[in-house]
Design a protein around this motif. Structure first.
Motif, PDB file in Angstrom:
ATOM      1  N   MET A   1       0.836  -1.168   0.000  1.00 32.95           N
ATOM      2  CA  MET A   1       0.000   0.000   0.000  1.00 32.95           C
ATOM      3  C   MET A   1       0.887   1.239   0.000  1.00 32.95           C
ATOM      4  O   MET A   1       1.923   1.270   0.662  1.00 32.95           O
ATOM      5  CB  MET A   1      -0.903  -0.008   1.228  1.00 32.95           C
ATOM      6  N   ARG A   2       0.456   2.236  -0.709  1.00 34.48           N
ATOM      7  CA  ARG A   2       1.216   3.489  -0.747  1.00 34.48           C
ATOM      8  C   ARG A   2       1.259   4.105   0.638  1.00 34.48           C
ATOM      9  O   ARG A   2       0.368   3.932   1.448  1.00 34.48           O
ATOM     10  CB  ARG A   2       0.539   4.453  -1.711  1.00 34.48           C
ATOM     11  N   SER A   3       2.303   4.878   0.888  1.00 35.37           N
ATOM     12  CA  SER A   3       2.435   5.514   2.196  1.00 35.37           C
ATOM     13  C   SER A   3       2.161   7.013   2.152  1.00 35.37           C
ATOM     14  O   SER A   3       2.181   7.669   3.184  1.00 35.37           O
ATOM     15  CB  SER A   3       3.834   5.265   2.758  1.00 35.37           C
ATOM     16  N   THR A   4       1.911   7.552   0.967  1.00 35.13           N
ATOM     17  CA  THR A   4       1.563   8.963   0.831  1.00 35.13           C
ATOM     18  C   THR A   4       0.492   9.108  -0.243  1.00 35.13           C
ATOM     19  O   THR A   4       0.270   8.208  -1.044  1.00 35.13           O
ATOM     20  CB  THR A   4       2.779   9.832   0.427  1.00 35.13           C
ATOM     21  N   GLY A   5      -0.159  10.245  -0.242  1.00 37.75           N
ATOM     22  CA  GLY A   5      -1.162  10.523  -1.272  1.00 37.75           C
ATOM     23  C   GLY A   5      -2.547  10.059  -0.862  1.00 37.75           C
ATOM     24  O   GLY A   5      -2.861   9.931   0.313  1.00 37.75           O
ATOM     25  N   LEU A   6      -3.362   9.783  -1.864  1.00 36.12           N
ATOM     26  CA  LEU A   6      -4.740   9.365  -1.652  1.00 36.12           C
ATOM     27  C   LEU A   6      -4.900   7.898  -2.008  1.00 36.12           C
ATOM     28  O   LEU A   6      -4.534   7.475  -3.097  1.00 36.12           O
ATOM     29  CB  LEU A   6      -5.689  10.200  -2.526  1.00 36.12           C
ATOM     30  N   VAL A   7      -5.429   7.129  -1.075  1.00 34.05           N
ATOM     31  CA  VAL A   7      -5.747   5.725  -1.312  1.00 34.05           C
ATOM     32  C   VAL A   7      -7.258   5.587  -1.255  1.00 34.05           C
ATOM     33  O   VAL A   7      -7.879   5.937  -0.255  1.00 34.05           O
ATOM     34  CB  VAL A   7      -5.089   4.801  -0.257  1.00 34.05           C
ATOM     35  N   ARG A   8      -7.826   5.113  -2.335  1.00 32.70           N
ATOM     36  CA  ARG A   8      -9.277   4.858  -2.374  1.00 32.70           C
ATOM     37  C   ARG A   8      -9.480   3.366  -2.179  1.00 32.70           C
ATOM     38  O   ARG A   8      -8.923   2.561  -2.935  1.00 32.70           O
ATOM     39  CB  ARG A   8      -9.854   5.327  -3.700  1.00 32.70           C
ATOM     40  N   ALA A   9     -10.261   3.013  -1.160  1.00 35.07           N
ATOM     41  CA  ALA A   9     -10.451   1.606  -0.810  1.00 35.07           C
ATOM     42  C   ALA A   9     -11.910   1.199  -1.006  1.00 35.07           C
ATOM     43  O   ALA A   9     -12.809   1.847  -0.492  1.00 35.07           O
ATOM     44  CB  ALA A   9     -10.039   1.377   0.628  1.00 35.07           C
ATOM     45  N   LEU A  10     -12.108   0.125  -1.731  1.00 35.14           N
ATOM     46  CA  LEU A  10     -13.435  -0.446  -1.921  1.00 35.14           C
ATOM     47  C   LEU A  10     -13.685  -1.423  -0.781  1.00 35.14           C
ATOM     48  O   LEU A  10     -12.893  -2.339  -0.549  1.00 35.14           O
ATOM     49  CB  LEU A  10     -13.515  -1.181  -3.256  1.00 35.14           C
ATOM     50  N   ASN A  11     -14.771  -1.234  -0.054  1.00 35.55           N
ATOM     51  CA  ASN A  11     -15.129  -2.118   1.057  1.00 35.55           C
ATOM     52  C   ASN A  11     -16.410  -2.849   0.720  1.00 35.55           C
ATOM     53  O   ASN A  11     -17.427  -2.223   0.406  1.00 35.55           O
ATOM     54  CB  ASN A  11     -15.347  -1.305   2.331  1.00 35.55           C
ATOM     55  N   LEU A  12     -16.343  -4.156   0.761  1.00 32.46           N
ATOM     56  CA  LEU A  12     -17.520  -4.986   0.582  1.00 32.46           C
ATOM     57  C   LEU A  12     -17.771  -5.682   1.912  1.00 32.46           C
ATOM     58  O   LEU A  12     -16.900  -6.389   2.416  1.00 32.46           O
ATOM     59  CB  LEU A  12     -17.302  -6.009  -0.533  1.00 32.46           C
ATOM     60  N   MET A  13     -18.918  -5.463   2.466  1.00 32.58           N
ATOM     61  CA  MET A  13     -19.257  -6.022   3.770  1.00 32.58           C
ATOM     62  C   MET A  13     -19.842  -7.413   3.561  1.00 32.58           C
ATOM     63  O   MET A  13     -20.918  -7.559   2.989  1.00 32.58           O
ATOM     64  CB  MET A  13     -20.239  -5.102   4.489  1.00 32.58           C
ATOM     65  N   VAL A  14     -19.110  -8.432   3.986  1.00 32.75           N
ATOM     66  CA  VAL A  14     -19.537  -9.806   3.757  1.00 32.75           C
ATOM     67  C   VAL A  14     -19.904 -10.485   5.070  1.00 32.75           C
ATOM     68  O   VAL A  14     -19.378 -10.140   6.135  1.00 32.75           O
ATOM     69  CB  VAL A  14     -18.457 -10.630   3.022  1.00 32.75           C
ATOM     70  N   ASP A  15     -20.819 -11.436   4.964  1.00 29.42           N
ATOM     71  CA  ASP A  15     -21.095 -12.332   6.077  1.00 29.42           C
ATOM     72  C   ASP A  15     -21.136 -13.748   5.520  1.00 29.42           C
ATOM     73  O   ASP A  15     -20.869 -13.964   4.337  1.00 29.42           O
ATOM     74  CB  ASP A  15     -22.348 -11.925   6.856  1.00 29.42           C
ATOM     75  N   PHE A  16     -21.418 -14.708   6.379  1.00 27.85           N
ATOM     76  CA  PHE A  16     -21.314 -16.110   6.022  1.00 27.85           C
ATOM     77  C   PHE A  16     -22.567 -16.847   6.486  1.00 27.85           C
ATOM     78  O   PHE A  16     -23.217 -16.415   7.433  1.00 27.85           O
ATOM     79  CB  PHE A  16     -20.071 -16.719   6.684  1.00 27.85           C
ATOM     80  N   PRO A  17     -22.873 -17.975   5.856  1.00 26.72           N
ATOM     81  CA  PRO A  17     -24.069 -18.711   6.280  1.00 26.72           C
ATOM     82  C   PRO A  17     -24.038 -19.080   7.764  1.00 26.72           C
ATOM     83  O   PRO A  17     -25.065 -19.096   8.425  1.00 26.72           O
ATOM     84  CB  PRO A  17     -24.054 -19.976   5.408  1.00 26.72           C
ATOM     85  N   ASP A  18     -22.836 -19.358   8.292  1.00 24.78           N
ATOM     86  CA  ASP A  18     -22.714 -19.740   9.695  1.00 24.78           C
ATOM     87  C   ASP A  18     -22.298 -18.574  10.592  1.00 24.78           C
ATOM     88  O   ASP A  18     -22.073 -18.757  11.787  1.00 24.78           O
ATOM     89  CB  ASP A  18     -21.720 -20.891   9.846  1.00 24.78           C
ATOM     90  N   ALA A  19     -22.162 -17.399  10.043  1.00 23.72           N
ATOM     91  CA  ALA A  19     -21.788 -16.200  10.816  1.00 23.72           C
ATOM     92  C   ALA A  19     -22.465 -15.004  10.156  1.00 23.72           C
ATOM     93  O   ALA A  19     -21.856 -14.253   9.409  1.00 23.72           O
ATOM     94  CB  ALA A  19     -20.272 -16.028  10.848  1.00 23.72           C
ATOM     95  N   VAL A  20     -23.738 -14.864  10.437  1.00 20.35           N
ATOM     96  CA  VAL A  20     -24.548 -13.816   9.821  1.00 20.35           C
ATOM     97  C   VAL A  20     -24.135 -12.457  10.373  1.00 20.35           C
ATOM     98  O   VAL A  20     -23.858 -12.320  11.567  1.00 20.35           O
ATOM     99  CB  VAL A  20     -26.043 -14.085  10.096  1.00 20.35           C
ATOM    100  N   GLY A  21     -24.082 -11.471   9.506  1.00 20.91           N
ATOM    101  CA  GLY A  21     -23.705 -10.124   9.906  1.00 20.91           C
ATOM    102  C   GLY A  21     -24.575  -9.601  11.047  1.00 20.91           C
ATOM    103  O   GLY A  21     -25.794  -9.755  11.022  1.00 20.91           O
ATOM    104  N   ASP A  22     -23.927  -8.992  12.015  1.00 15.97           N
ATOM    105  CA  ASP A  22     -24.612  -8.442  13.181  1.00 15.97           C
ATOM    106  C   ASP A  22     -25.031  -7.009  12.880  1.00 15.97           C
ATOM    107  O   ASP A  22     -24.188  -6.171  12.598  1.00 15.97           O
ATOM    108  CB  ASP A  22     -23.662  -8.490  14.379  1.00 15.97           C
ATOM    109  N   GLY A  23     -26.319  -6.724  12.926  1.00 15.45           N
ATOM    110  CA  GLY A  23     -26.796  -5.382  12.604  1.00 15.45           C
ATOM    111  C   GLY A  23     -26.742  -5.138  11.113  1.00 15.45           C
ATOM    112  O   GLY A  23     -26.651  -6.071  10.317  1.00 15.45           O
ATOM    113  N   THR A  24     -26.754  -3.876  10.740  1.00 17.99           N
ATOM    114  CA  THR A  24     -26.683  -3.569   9.314  1.00 17.99           C
ATOM    115  C   THR A  24     -25.231  -3.496   8.862  1.00 17.99           C
ATOM    116  O   THR A  24     -24.328  -3.217   9.667  1.00 17.99           O
ATOM    117  CB  THR A  24     -27.368  -2.225   8.996  1.00 17.99           C
ATOM    118  N   ALA A  25     -25.019  -3.727   7.596  1.00 21.48           N
ATOM    119  CA  ALA A  25     -23.662  -3.661   7.052  1.00 21.48           C
ATOM    120  C   ALA A  25     -23.080  -2.268   7.227  1.00 21.48           C
ATOM    121  O   ALA A  25     -21.900  -2.107   7.556  1.00 21.48           O
ATOM    122  CB  ALA A  25     -23.664  -4.074   5.584  1.00 21.48           C
ATOM    123  N   MET A  26     -23.894  -1.246   7.018  1.00 18.79           N
ATOM    124  CA  MET A  26     -23.376   0.113   7.123  1.00 18.79           C
ATOM    125  C   MET A  26     -23.079   0.508   8.573  1.00 18.79           C
ATOM    126  O   MET A  26     -22.153   1.280   8.819  1.00 18.79           O
ATOM    127  CB  MET A  26     -24.336   1.106   6.472  1.00 18.79           C
TER     128      MET A  26
END
Length: 88
Positions: A1-26
């Motif tokens: 990962m760069r150490s200076t400048g602007l880093v744009r990160a795509l976040n995909l909130m995942v859960d699993f059949p045996d570990a369902v997301g707690d609350g809303t993804a956001m």
């Protein structure tokens, strides 16, 4: 990962059949941001700007159980044991 400048990160909130997301993804996303972006800014002395984006606002269900992916960091089922959710 760069150490200076602007880093744009795509976040995909995942859960699993045996570990369902707690609350809303956001709401889970907001547990990490803006704190994570602040950490990058402070630790880089203001030279790195981390911009996280979550264009899909809902949980994305992975097709297999959590254990099937060989993930060794954190736990999807317990916030108390997840290293990224501790506030000490």
């Amino acid at each position: 990962m760069r150490s200076t400048g602007l880093v744009r990160a795509l976040n995909l909130m995942v859960d699993f059949p045996d570990a369902v997301g707690d609350g809303t993804a956001m709401s889970r996303f907001r547990e990490f941001f803006p704190q994570t972006a602040d950490w990058f800014r402070v630790s880089s002395y203001g030279r790195l700007h981390y911009r996280a984006e979550a264009p899909i606002p809902d949980w994305l269900r992975m097709p297999r159980a959590f254990s099937a992916y060989g993930i060794e960091r954190g736990s999807p089922t317990s916030r108390a044991t997840a290293p990224w959710s501790r506030t000490s």
